[in-house]
Design an enzyme around this catalytic site. Sequence first.
Site, PDB file in Angstrom:
ATOM      1  N   ASP A  40       1.121  -1.555   0.280  1.00 53.97           N
ATOM      2  CA  ASP A  40      -0.078  -0.101   0.039  1.00 53.97           C
ATOM      3  C   ASP A  40       0.593   1.151   0.109  1.00 53.97           C
ATOM      4  O   ASP A  40       0.434   2.162   0.120  1.00 53.97           O
ATOM      5  CB  ASP A  40      -0.765   0.177   1.006  1.00 53.97           C
ATOM      6  CG  ASP A  40      -0.442  -0.029   2.404  1.00 53.97           C
ATOM      7  OD1 ASP A  40       0.866   0.464   2.747  1.00 53.97           O
ATOM      8  OD2 ASP A  40      -0.600   0.448   3.417  1.00 53.97           O
ATOM      9  N   ARG A  98       9.688  27.363   1.195  1.00 50.33           N
ATOM     10  CA  ARG A  98       8.510  28.237   0.387  1.00 50.33           C
ATOM     11  C   ARG A  98       7.437  28.733   0.858  1.00 50.33           C
ATOM     12  O   ARG A  98       7.287  30.029   0.561  1.00 50.33           O
ATOM     13  CB  ARG A  98       8.403  28.219  -1.265  1.00 50.33           C
ATOM     14  CG  ARG A  98       9.699  28.115  -2.610  1.00 50.33           C
ATOM     15  CD  ARG A  98       9.110  27.711  -4.242  1.00 50.33           C
ATOM     16  NE  ARG A  98       8.900  25.677  -3.999  1.00 50.33           N
ATOM     17  CZ  ARG A  98       9.081  26.140  -4.749  1.00 50.33           C
ATOM     18  NH1 ARG A  98       8.640  26.224  -5.973  1.00 50.33           N
ATOM     19  NH2 ARG A  98       8.466  24.587  -5.078  1.00 50.33           N
ATOM     20  N   ASP A 171      13.864  37.999  -8.863  1.00 49.81           N
ATOM     21  CA  ASP A 171      13.201  38.735  -7.883  1.00 49.81           C
ATOM     22  C   ASP A 171      13.287  39.782  -6.501  1.00 49.81           C
ATOM     23  O   ASP A 171      14.449  39.815  -6.373  1.00 49.81           O
ATOM     24  CB  ASP A 171      12.042  38.372  -7.413  1.00 49.81           C
ATOM     25  CG  ASP A 171      12.796  36.986  -6.416  1.00 49.81           C
ATOM     26  OD1 ASP A 171      13.541  37.451  -5.797  1.00 49.81           O
ATOM     27  OD2 ASP A 171      11.965  36.524  -7.263  1.00 49.81           O
ATOM     28  N   LYS A 194       8.812  41.383 -10.662  1.00 49.85           N
ATOM     29  CA  LYS A 194       8.542  40.497 -10.651  1.00 49.85           C
ATOM     30  C   LYS A 194       6.761  41.143 -10.098  1.00 49.85           C
ATOM     31  O   LYS A 194       6.590  41.156  -8.615  1.00 49.85           O
ATOM     32  CB  LYS A 194       8.029  39.381 -11.257  1.00 49.85           C
ATOM     33  CG  LYS A 194       8.758  38.499  -9.827  1.00 49.85           C
ATOM     34  CD  LYS A 194       8.528  37.246  -9.936  1.00 49.85           C
ATOM     35  CE  LYS A 194       9.051  36.151  -8.842  1.00 49.85           C
ATOM     36  NZ  LYS A 194       9.849  35.651  -8.932  1.00 49.85           N
ATOM     37  N   ASP A 220      19.034  33.036  -8.166  1.00 50.71           N
ATOM     38  CA  ASP A 220      17.935  32.613  -7.626  1.00 50.71           C
ATOM     39  C   ASP A 220      18.386  31.667  -6.877  1.00 50.71           C
ATOM     40  O   ASP A 220      19.679  30.545  -6.507  1.00 50.71           O
ATOM     41  CB  ASP A 220      17.622  32.094  -8.362  1.00 50.71           C
ATOM     42  CG  ASP A 220      16.133  32.081  -7.757  1.00 50.71           C
ATOM     43  OD1 ASP A 220      15.342  32.624  -7.149  1.00 50.71           O
ATOM     44  OD2 ASP A 220      14.784  32.573  -9.077  1.00 50.71           O
ATOM     45  N   GLY A 227      10.300  29.782 -15.231  1.00 51.37           N
ATOM     46  CA  GLY A 227       9.172  30.776 -16.213  1.00 51.37           C
ATOM     47  C   GLY A 227       9.852  32.368 -15.716  1.00 51.37           C
ATOM     48  O   GLY A 227      10.508  32.975 -16.171  1.00 51.37           O
TER      49      GLY A 227
END
Length: 314
Positions: A40, A98, A171, A194, A220, A227
């Site tokens: 399972d 995040r 950003d 952004k 980053d 994107g």
Amino acid sequence: MGSFNTVKIFSGSQSEYLAKDIARYYGKELGGYTLRKFSDGELSPSFEESIRGCDVFLIQSTFPPADNLMELLLMVDAARRASAHYVTVVIPYFGYARQDRKDKPRVAIAAKVVANLLTAVGVDRVMTIDLHAGQIQGFLDLPVDHLEGTSIFVPYIKSLNLKNLLIASPDVGGAARARNFAKFLNADMILCDKHRKRANEIASMQVIGDVEGMDVVLVDDLIDTGGTLCKAAEIIMEKGATSVRAISTHAIMSGKAHENIANSVLEELIVTDTIPLKQQNEKIRVLSVAEIFAKAIGRIRDHESISSLFINSQ
């Protein structure tokens, strides 16, 4: 005394590719470990050798699926119950990072939940690299060794001998990270601002600063769909930059990320191996974090400073 405080390194099932290299740099074989799965999907980890009185290092990134995190928690519990002396979890990519605050009503702070779970199972210490948000260290009431990707990326960028180097943050939130890079590389820095309408979709972006004739490096901590980075690179080239490349520690690379990078104006994307790449991509260069983690494990064993591994101390 016997094997008291012997260091033993084990890997969860999803990070073995990296853990083998960490163990090799450290000068040890990976310890014997088996993960059984019930039909399972229930996980049952077990250590195949004695770890009584040992300093145990468990290596597992917690990128999705949640099985990775669950396996790590069960490994810690198994180590505790097997009388390990000290349990350090090495989490090259700390998932759920995040979600580090409430950015709108009625949402979870998942990074705090993960921190609570690690504390609950009895972890003694956490080692990671380039957390999405530095304050997550404060979610854990135990020592956190937060390694920095700069010590891997900066020498590589220097080796490229770019003529007019300019560091960029895709950003505003990543400004401090980019400034750190700019400092080590004696370069200036610009920002991209952004505006998102919904997760993973950018509505608009503008560049703050002059990029004309510059070799721009976007910095980053993680790349998901790609994107943001691709859009930022496109706008930077439109504003007259000579070249643009990107650095991103954690290559999540979900959705159409590989396609986005391959079709982008980026010269290259430089990432680390905290998360394995699902496919080859000639625009992506992978630098390994294995050596820095191995050195950090050695420093912990010898009760030495880890900060000397950071580039600003070299």
